[in-house]
Design a protein around this motif. Sequence first.
Motif, PDB file in Angstrom:
ATOM      1  N   MET A 190       0.605  -1.086   0.004  1.00 12.43           N
ATOM      2  CA  MET A 190      -0.579   0.282   0.266  1.00 12.43           C
ATOM      3  C   MET A 190       0.827   1.235  -0.157  1.00 12.43           C
ATOM      4  O   MET A 190       1.874   1.825   1.093  1.00 12.43           O
ATOM      5  CB  MET A 190      -0.812  -0.290   1.608  1.00 12.43           C
ATOM      6  N   THR A 191       0.921   1.811  -1.100  1.00  7.78           N
ATOM      7  CA  THR A 191       1.613   3.115  -1.515  1.00  7.78           C
ATOM      8  C   THR A 191       0.822   4.243  -0.141  1.00  7.78           C
ATOM      9  O   THR A 191      -0.282   5.019  -0.393  1.00  7.78           O
ATOM     10  CB  THR A 191       1.117   3.065  -2.485  1.00  7.78           C
ATOM     11  N   PRO A 192       1.574   5.327   0.484  1.00  5.06           N
ATOM     12  CA  PRO A 192       0.771   5.891   1.086  1.00  5.06           C
ATOM     13  C   PRO A 192       0.849   7.390   0.319  1.00  5.06           C
ATOM     14  O   PRO A 192       1.367   7.408  -0.183  1.00  5.06           O
ATOM     15  CB  PRO A 192       2.384   6.155   1.735  1.00  5.06           C
ATOM     16  N   GLU A 193      -0.352   8.374   0.130  1.00  6.36           N
ATOM     17  CA  GLU A 193      -0.742   9.186   0.211  1.00  6.36           C
ATOM     18  C   GLU A 193       0.064  10.419   0.674  1.00  6.36           C
ATOM     19  O   GLU A 193       0.262  10.686   1.864  1.00  6.36           O
ATOM     20  CB  GLU A 193      -2.251   9.994  -0.099  1.00  6.36           C
ATOM     21  N   ILE A 194       0.498  10.996   0.295  1.00  8.63           N
ATOM     22  CA  ILE A 194       1.560  12.136   0.349  1.00  8.63           C
ATOM     23  C   ILE A 194       0.894  13.734  -0.313  1.00  8.63           C
ATOM     24  O   ILE A 194       0.771  13.788  -0.881  1.00  8.63           O
ATOM     25  CB  ILE A 194       2.935  12.382  -0.588  1.00  8.63           C
ATOM     26  N   HIS A 195       0.521  14.682   0.664  1.00  7.66           N
ATOM     27  CA  HIS A 195      -0.314  15.942   0.922  1.00  7.66           C
ATOM     28  C   HIS A 195       0.850  17.348   1.600  1.00  7.66           C
ATOM     29  O   HIS A 195       1.349  16.723   2.565  1.00  7.66           O
ATOM     30  CB  HIS A 195      -1.210  15.745   0.986  1.00  7.66           C
ATOM     31  N   VAL A 196       1.569  18.301  -0.058  1.00 10.41           N
ATOM     32  CA  VAL A 196       2.742  19.192   0.708  1.00 10.41           C
ATOM     33  C   VAL A 196       1.835  20.523   0.119  1.00 10.41           C
ATOM     34  O   VAL A 196       1.139  20.689  -0.206  1.00 10.41           O
ATOM     35  CB  VAL A 196       4.003  18.627  -0.617  1.00 10.41           C
ATOM     36  N   THR A 197       1.949  21.329   1.579  1.00  8.19           N
ATOM     37  CA  THR A 197       1.483  22.326   1.738  1.00  8.19           C
ATOM     38  C   THR A 197       2.396  23.455   1.968  1.00  8.19           C
ATOM     39  O   THR A 197       3.213  22.856   1.913  1.00  8.19           O
ATOM     40  CB  THR A 197       0.399  22.160   2.546  1.00  8.19           C
ATOM     41  N   VAL A 198       2.394  24.349   1.586  1.00 11.03           N
ATOM     42  CA  VAL A 198       2.992  25.726   1.320  1.00 11.03           C
ATOM     43  C   VAL A 198       4.140  25.949   2.885  1.00 11.03           C
ATOM     44  O   VAL A 198       4.675  26.232   3.650  1.00 11.03           O
ATOM     45  CB  VAL A 198       2.276  26.680   0.940  1.00 11.03           C
ATOM     46  N   ASP A 199       2.782  25.487   4.179  1.00 15.11           N
ATOM     47  CA  ASP A 199       3.305  25.467   5.005  1.00 15.11           C
ATOM     48  C   ASP A 199       1.743  25.330   6.149  1.00 15.11           C
ATOM     49  O   ASP A 199       1.436  24.537   5.977  1.00 15.11           O
ATOM     50  CB  ASP A 199       2.793  27.481   5.528  1.00 15.11           C
ATOM     51  N   PRO A 200       2.360  24.826   7.690  1.00 14.93           N
ATOM     52  CA  PRO A 200       1.713  23.818   8.765  1.00 14.93           C
ATOM     53  C   PRO A 200       0.233  24.148   8.249  1.00 14.93           C
ATOM     54  O   PRO A 200      -0.575  23.539   8.588  1.00 14.93           O
ATOM     55  CB  PRO A 200       2.472  24.631   9.429  1.00 14.93           C
ATOM     56  N   GLU A 201      -0.020  25.697   8.690  1.00 14.51           N
ATOM     57  CA  GLU A 201      -1.356  25.816   8.742  1.00 14.51           C
ATOM     58  C   GLU A 201      -2.713  25.311   7.551  1.00 14.51           C
ATOM     59  O   GLU A 201      -3.550  24.521   7.457  1.00 14.51           O
ATOM     60  CB  GLU A 201      -1.840  27.309   8.470  1.00 14.51           C
ATOM     61  N   ALA A 202      -1.615  25.656   6.024  1.00 18.01           N
ATOM     62  CA  ALA A 202      -2.489  24.737   4.926  1.00 18.01           C
ATOM     63  C   ALA A 202      -2.501  23.131   4.688  1.00 18.01           C
ATOM     64  O   ALA A 202      -3.325  22.398   4.947  1.00 18.01           O
ATOM     65  CB  ALA A 202      -1.396  24.779   3.776  1.00 18.01           C
ATOM     66  N   ALA A 203      -1.184  22.445   5.457  1.00 21.70           N
ATOM     67  CA  ALA A 203      -1.189  21.150   6.529  1.00 21.70           C
ATOM     68  C   ALA A 203      -1.972  20.322   7.154  1.00 21.70           C
ATOM     69  O   ALA A 203      -3.078  19.697   6.792  1.00 21.70           O
ATOM     70  CB  ALA A 203       0.476  20.747   6.295  1.00 21.70           C
ATOM     71  N   ALA A 204      -2.385  21.259   8.390  1.00 22.33           N
ATOM     72  CA  ALA A 204      -3.758  21.365   9.271  1.00 22.33           C
ATOM     73  C   ALA A 204      -4.878  20.994   8.220  1.00 22.33           C
ATOM     74  O   ALA A 204      -5.664  20.250   8.985  1.00 22.33           O
ATOM     75  CB  ALA A 204      -3.522  21.949  10.451  1.00 22.33           C
ATOM     76  N   ARG A 205      -4.995  22.053   7.784  1.00 27.47           N
ATOM     77  CA  ARG A 205      -6.249  22.186   7.525  1.00 27.47           C
ATOM     78  C   ARG A 205      -6.663  20.925   6.294  1.00 27.47           C
ATOM     79  O   ARG A 205      -8.072  20.655   6.362  1.00 27.47           O
ATOM     80  CB  ARG A 205      -6.138  23.433   6.392  1.00 27.47           C
ATOM     81  N   ALA A 206      -5.906  21.343   5.347  1.00 22.88           N
ATOM     82  CA  ALA A 206      -5.249  19.333   4.484  1.00 22.88           C
ATOM     83  C   ALA A 206      -5.895  18.453   4.907  1.00 22.88           C
ATOM     84  O   ALA A 206      -6.931  17.782   4.960  1.00 22.88           O
ATOM     85  CB  ALA A 206      -4.711  19.752   3.848  1.00 22.88           C
ATOM     86  N   ALA A 207      -5.320  17.939   6.494  1.00 21.65           N
ATOM     87  CA  ALA A 207      -5.773  16.740   7.313  1.00 21.65           C
ATOM     88  C   ALA A 207      -7.330  17.231   7.629  1.00 21.65           C
ATOM     89  O   ALA A 207      -7.793  16.594   7.850  1.00 21.65           O
ATOM     90  CB  ALA A 207      -4.509  17.007   7.839  1.00 21.65           C
ATOM     91  N   GLY A 208      -7.520  18.335   8.157  1.00 17.97           N
ATOM     92  CA  GLY A 208      -8.783  18.317   9.214  1.00 17.97           C
ATOM     93  C   GLY A 208      -9.384  18.310   7.738  1.00 17.97           C
ATOM     94  O   GLY A 208     -10.335  17.314   8.416  1.00 17.97           O
ATOM     95  N   GLU A 209      -9.913  18.886   6.947  1.00 20.32           N
ATOM     96  CA  GLU A 209     -10.341  18.209   5.709  1.00 20.32           C
ATOM     97  C   GLU A 209     -11.352  16.750   5.709  1.00 20.32           C
ATOM     98  O   GLU A 209     -12.395  15.739   5.187  1.00 20.32           O
ATOM     99  CB  GLU A 209      -9.992  19.012   4.806  1.00 20.32           C
ATOM    100  N   GLU A 210      -9.640  15.738   5.894  1.00 19.88           N
ATOM    101  CA  GLU A 210      -9.362  14.494   5.950  1.00 19.88           C
ATOM    102  C   GLU A 210     -10.634  13.834   6.551  1.00 19.88           C
ATOM    103  O   GLU A 210     -10.832  13.179   6.075  1.00 19.88           O
ATOM    104  CB  GLU A 210      -8.248  13.684   5.798  1.00 19.88           C
ATOM    105  N   VAL A 211     -10.139  14.473   7.930  1.00 20.36           N
ATOM    106  CA  VAL A 211     -10.649  13.887   8.697  1.00 20.36           C
ATOM    107  C   VAL A 211     -12.165  13.912   9.261  1.00 20.36           C
ATOM    108  O   VAL A 211     -12.960  13.241   9.173  1.00 20.36           O
ATOM    109  CB  VAL A 211     -10.138  14.766  10.450  1.00 20.36           C
ATOM    110  N   LEU A 212     -12.710  14.590   8.840  1.00 18.34           N
ATOM    111  CA  LEU A 212     -14.015  15.444   8.376  1.00 18.34           C
ATOM    112  C   LEU A 212     -14.740  14.867   7.851  1.00 18.34           C
ATOM    113  O   LEU A 212     -15.703  13.934   7.398  1.00 18.34           O
ATOM    114  CB  LEU A 212     -14.269  16.686   8.267  1.00 18.34           C
TER     115      LEU A 212
END
Length: 246
Positions: free
Chosen positions: A1-23
Amino acid sequence: MTPEIHVTVDPEAAARAAGEEVLGLVAGAVAARGRASVALAGGTTPGLLYRFLAARGRTGAPWDRVDFFFGDERCVEPTSPDSNYGLARRTLLDPLGVAAERVHRMETERRLPVAAAELYERRLLAHFGPAGPRFDVALLGMGADGHTASLFPGSDALDELGRWVVAVRAPEGYEPAERITVTLPVLNRARAVLFLASGASKAAAVAAVLGGGREGGRIPAAHVQPPGGRVAWFLDRAAAGSIGET
Ligand code: 6PG
Protein backbone atom coordinates in the motif's frame (compact mmCIF):
# COMPACT_ATOMS: atom_id res chain seq x y z
CA MET A 1 0.00 0.00 0.00
CA THR A 2 1.52 3.28 -1.14
CA PRO A 3 1.04 6.18 1.25
CA GLU A 4 -0.70 9.29 -0.03
CA ILE A 5 1.47 12.38 0.26
CA HIS A 6 0.02 15.89 0.52
CA VAL A 7 2.52 18.74 0.54
CA THR A 8 1.35 22.24 1.36
CA VAL A 9 3.00 25.61 1.59
CA ASP A 10 3.00 25.90 5.37
CA PRO A 11 1.94 24.10 8.58
CA GLU A 12 -1.43 25.85 8.66
CA ALA A 13 -2.29 24.62 5.17
CA ALA A 14 -1.16 21.10 6.11
CA ALA A 15 -3.41 21.18 9.17
CA ARG A 16 -6.35 22.39 7.07
CA ALA A 17 -5.83 19.63 4.50
CA ALA A 18 -5.58 17.00 7.23
CA GLY A 19 -8.62 18.47 8.94
CA GLU A 20 -10.76 18.24 5.81
CA GLU A 21 -9.69 14.59 5.54
CA VAL A 22 -10.65 13.92 9.16
CA LEU A 23 -14.09 15.46 8.66
CA GLY A 24 -14.70 13.26 5.64
CA LEU A 25 -13.46 10.09 7.31
CA VAL A 26 -15.56 10.68 10.42
CA ALA A 27 -18.68 11.37 8.36
CA GLY A 28 -18.03 8.25 6.28
CA ALA A 29 -17.51 6.04 9.34
CA VAL A 30 -20.70 7.26 11.01
CA ALA A 31 -22.65 6.80 7.78
CA ALA A 32 -21.32 3.25 7.40
CA ARG A 33 -21.33 2.04 11.00
CA GLY A 34 -23.29 4.55 13.02
CA ARG A 35 -20.29 5.64 15.01
CA ALA A 36 -16.60 6.48 14.67
CA SER A 37 -13.45 6.19 16.74
CA VAL A 38 -10.59 8.65 16.46
CA ALA A 39 -7.20 8.24 18.10
CA LEU A 40 -5.70 11.66 18.75
CA ALA A 41 -2.03 12.48 18.26
CA GLY A 42 0.23 14.13 20.80
CA GLY A 43 3.03 16.64 20.66
CA THR A 44 2.50 20.19 19.46
CA THR A 45 1.85 19.89 15.71
CA PRO A 46 -1.71 18.54 16.06
CA GLY A 47 -2.77 21.73 17.85
CA LEU A 48 -3.23 23.47 14.49
CA LEU A 49 -5.37 20.58 13.26
CA TYR A 50 -7.48 20.49 16.41
CA ARG A 51 -8.11 24.24 16.24
CA PHE A 52 -9.15 23.89 12.59
CA LEU A 53 -11.63 21.13 13.46
CA ALA A 54 -13.00 23.12 16.40
CA ALA A 55 -13.39 26.21 14.21
CA ARG A 56 -15.62 24.23 11.83
CA GLY A 57 -17.96 23.92 14.77
CA ARG A 58 -20.19 21.19 16.14
CA THR A 59 -21.86 20.77 12.76
CA GLY A 60 -18.53 20.13 11.00
CA ALA A 61 -18.99 16.41 11.55
CA PRO A 62 -21.33 14.08 13.52
CA TRP A 63 -19.12 14.60 16.58
CA ASP A 64 -21.79 13.28 18.94
CA ARG A 65 -21.22 9.82 17.39
CA VAL A 66 -17.45 9.92 17.80
CA ASP A 67 -15.37 8.35 20.57
CA PHE A 68 -11.95 9.91 21.10
CA PHE A 69 -8.91 7.91 22.15
CA PHE A 70 -5.19 8.69 22.42
CA GLY A 71 -2.18 7.10 20.73
CA ASP A 72 0.09 7.90 23.63
CA GLU A 73 0.36 9.99 26.76
CA ARG A 74 3.07 11.29 28.95
CA CYS A 75 2.99 10.28 32.63
CA VAL A 76 1.90 13.69 33.84
CA GLU A 77 -1.20 15.30 35.33
CA PRO A 78 -3.91 16.01 32.74
CA THR A 79 -3.50 19.69 33.62
CA SER A 80 0.22 19.62 32.77
CA PRO A 81 1.31 21.60 29.69
CA ASP A 82 2.99 18.35 28.62
CA SER A 83 -0.27 16.40 28.59
CA ASN A 84 -1.47 15.23 25.17
CA TYR A 85 -4.96 14.99 26.62
CA GLY A 86 -4.66 18.55 27.90
CA LEU A 87 -3.81 19.86 24.43
CA ALA A 88 -6.75 18.02 22.88
CA ARG A 89 -9.15 19.14 25.63
CA ARG A 90 -8.21 22.82 25.30
CA THR A 91 -8.14 23.00 21.49
CA LEU A 92 -10.70 20.42 20.35
CA LEU A 93 -12.78 18.54 22.91
CA ASP A 94 -13.98 21.45 25.04
CA PRO A 95 -14.61 23.79 22.06
CA LEU A 96 -16.69 21.05 20.39
CA GLY A 97 -18.50 20.27 23.63
CA VAL A 98 -17.58 16.58 23.43
CA ALA A 99 -19.31 14.66 26.20
CA ALA A 100 -16.97 13.31 28.88
CA GLU A 101 -18.11 9.75 28.26
CA ARG A 102 -16.89 10.05 24.67
CA VAL A 103 -13.35 10.97 25.74
CA HIS A 104 -11.17 7.99 26.63
CA ARG A 105 -8.02 9.52 28.01
CA MET A 106 -4.97 7.61 29.18
CA GLU A 107 -4.95 8.04 32.95
CA THR A 108 -1.23 8.14 33.53
CA GLU A 109 -1.10 10.34 36.60
CA ARG A 110 -0.62 9.00 40.12
CA ARG A 111 -0.02 5.40 39.06
CA LEU A 112 2.91 3.37 37.75
CA PRO A 113 3.23 3.53 33.92
CA VAL A 114 2.74 -0.24 33.64
CA ALA A 115 -0.49 0.02 35.63
CA ALA A 116 -1.62 2.92 33.45
CA ALA A 117 -0.96 0.87 30.33
CA GLU A 118 -2.94 -2.08 31.73
CA LEU A 119 -5.79 0.24 32.70
CA TYR A 120 -5.98 1.71 29.19
CA GLU A 121 -5.83 -1.74 27.63
CA ARG A 122 -8.89 -2.66 29.74
CA ARG A 123 -10.57 0.50 28.52
CA LEU A 124 -9.91 -0.45 24.89
CA LEU A 125 -11.20 -3.97 25.57
CA ALA A 126 -14.39 -2.59 27.09
CA HIS A 127 -15.03 -0.39 24.06
CA PHE A 128 -13.89 -2.56 21.16
CA GLY A 129 -14.25 -6.06 22.58
CA PRO A 130 -11.73 -8.91 22.44
CA ALA A 131 -11.02 -8.40 18.72
CA GLY A 132 -9.23 -5.27 19.79
CA PRO A 133 -9.23 -1.61 18.81
CA ARG A 134 -9.87 -0.68 15.19
CA PHE A 135 -9.70 3.10 14.95
CA ASP A 136 -11.52 4.67 12.03
CA VAL A 137 -8.94 7.45 12.13
CA ALA A 138 -5.54 7.31 13.83
CA LEU A 139 -3.86 10.70 13.92
CA LEU A 140 -0.10 10.58 14.33
CA GLY A 141 2.81 12.96 14.45
CA MET A 142 6.45 12.07 13.96
CA GLY A 143 9.56 13.17 15.78
CA ALA A 144 12.81 14.19 14.08
CA ASP A 145 14.12 10.72 14.93
CA GLY A 146 11.13 9.07 13.22
CA HIS A 147 9.29 8.07 16.39
CA THR A 148 5.53 8.09 16.30
CA ALA A 149 3.15 7.95 19.22
CA SER A 150 5.75 6.96 21.82
CA LEU A 151 7.32 4.22 19.72
CA PHE A 152 10.98 5.24 19.56
CA PRO A 153 13.78 3.84 17.39
CA GLY A 154 15.30 0.71 18.90
CA SER A 155 12.57 0.35 21.52
CA ASP A 156 11.40 -3.12 22.55
CA ALA A 157 7.87 -1.72 22.22
CA LEU A 158 8.30 -1.92 18.44
CA ASP A 159 8.43 -5.72 18.74
CA GLU A 160 5.34 -5.98 20.97
CA LEU A 161 2.76 -8.05 19.13
CA GLY A 162 0.46 -9.11 21.97
CA ARG A 163 -0.29 -6.14 24.15
CA TRP A 164 -2.21 -3.14 22.84
CA VAL A 165 -0.70 -0.61 25.24
CA VAL A 166 2.75 -0.59 26.86
CA ALA A 167 4.79 1.63 29.16
CA VAL A 168 7.95 3.09 27.66
CA ARG A 169 10.77 5.39 28.63
CA ALA A 170 11.64 7.93 25.94
CA PRO A 171 15.32 8.40 25.04
CA GLU A 172 17.43 11.28 26.27
CA GLY A 173 16.10 14.60 25.04
CA TYR A 174 12.45 13.63 24.95
CA GLU A 175 10.82 14.85 28.14
CA PRO A 176 8.69 13.81 29.97
CA ALA A 177 10.40 10.45 29.55
CA GLU A 178 7.79 8.17 31.16
CA ARG A 179 4.94 7.45 28.77
CA ILE A 180 2.43 4.88 27.67
CA THR A 181 1.73 4.17 24.02
CA VAL A 182 -0.39 1.99 21.81
CA THR A 183 1.62 -0.62 19.95
CA LEU A 184 2.08 -1.24 16.23
CA PRO A 185 -0.59 -3.97 16.07
CA VAL A 186 -3.14 -1.37 17.21
CA LEU A 187 -1.99 1.28 14.73
CA ASN A 188 -1.88 -1.32 11.96
CA ARG A 189 -5.54 -2.19 12.47
CA ALA A 190 -6.68 1.38 11.82
CA ARG A 191 -8.88 2.01 8.82
CA ALA A 192 -7.03 5.26 8.12
CA VAL A 193 -3.79 6.68 9.50
CA LEU A 194 -3.08 10.38 8.98
CA PHE A 195 0.44 11.62 9.70
CA LEU A 196 0.92 15.34 10.21
CA ALA A 197 4.51 16.63 10.15
CA SER A 198 5.82 20.13 9.69
CA GLY A 199 9.17 21.86 9.81
CA ALA A 200 12.65 21.21 8.48
CA SER A 201 13.59 19.16 11.54
CA LYS A 202 11.32 16.37 10.26
CA ALA A 203 12.65 16.35 6.68
CA ALA A 204 15.29 13.65 7.21
CA ALA A 205 12.82 11.28 8.87
CA VAL A 206 10.20 12.02 6.19
CA ALA A 207 12.73 11.25 3.46
CA ALA A 208 13.68 8.01 5.23
CA VAL A 209 10.06 6.90 5.52
CA LEU A 210 8.75 8.07 2.15
CA GLY A 211 11.89 8.19 0.06
CA GLY A 212 11.91 4.46 -0.60
CA GLY A 213 15.40 3.95 0.79
CA ARG A 214 16.54 1.09 3.01
CA GLU A 215 17.01 3.40 6.01
CA GLY A 216 13.23 3.51 6.46
CA GLY A 217 13.43 0.17 8.27
CA ARG A 218 14.93 1.85 11.34
CA ILE A 219 12.16 4.45 11.50
CA PRO A 220 9.18 3.53 13.71
CA ALA A 221 6.78 5.61 11.60
CA ALA A 222 7.71 3.47 8.58
CA HIS A 223 6.29 0.42 10.35
CA VAL A 224 2.78 1.90 10.46
CA GLN A 225 1.36 0.09 7.45
CA PRO A 226 -2.20 -1.04 8.15
CA PRO A 227 -3.07 -3.85 5.68
CA GLY A 228 -6.08 -2.65 3.68
CA GLY A 229 -5.98 0.67 5.50
CA ARG A 230 -5.10 4.10 4.16
CA VAL A 231 -1.99 6.01 5.16
CA ALA A 232 -1.83 9.68 4.24
CA TRP A 233 0.91 12.17 5.06
CA PHE A 234 0.22 15.87 5.42
CA LEU A 235 3.49 17.78 5.17
CA ASP A 236 4.50 21.36 4.80
CA ARG A 237 7.26 22.10 2.26
CA ALA A 238 9.91 22.28 4.97
CA ALA A 239 9.18 18.76 6.20
CA ALA A 240 8.63 17.38 2.70
CA GLY A 241 12.05 18.46 1.49
CA SER A 242 12.77 16.46 -1.67
CA ILE A 243 9.49 14.53 -1.55
CA GLY A 244 7.28 15.50 -4.55
CA GLU A 245 4.64 18.21 -4.46
CA THR A 246 1.00 17.15 -4.85
C1 6PG B 1 4.20 12.70 21.80
C2 6PG B 1 3.68 12.39 20.43
C3 6PG B 1 4.84 12.25 19.49
C4 6PG B 1 4.82 13.50 18.63
C5 6PG B 1 6.14 13.75 17.99
C6 6PG B 1 6.14 15.07 17.22
O1 6PG B 1 3.54 12.37 22.79
O2 6PG B 1 5.24 13.38 21.86
O3 6PG B 1 2.84 11.37 20.39
O4 6PG B 1 4.83 11.11 18.69
O5 6PG B 1 3.82 13.35 17.62
O6 6PG B 1 7.11 13.80 19.03
O7 6PG B 1 5.95 16.09 18.17
P1 6PG B 1 5.79 17.63 17.70
O8 6PG B 1 4.47 17.73 17.01
O9 6PG B 1 5.83 18.40 19.00
O10 6PG B 1 6.95 17.91 16.77
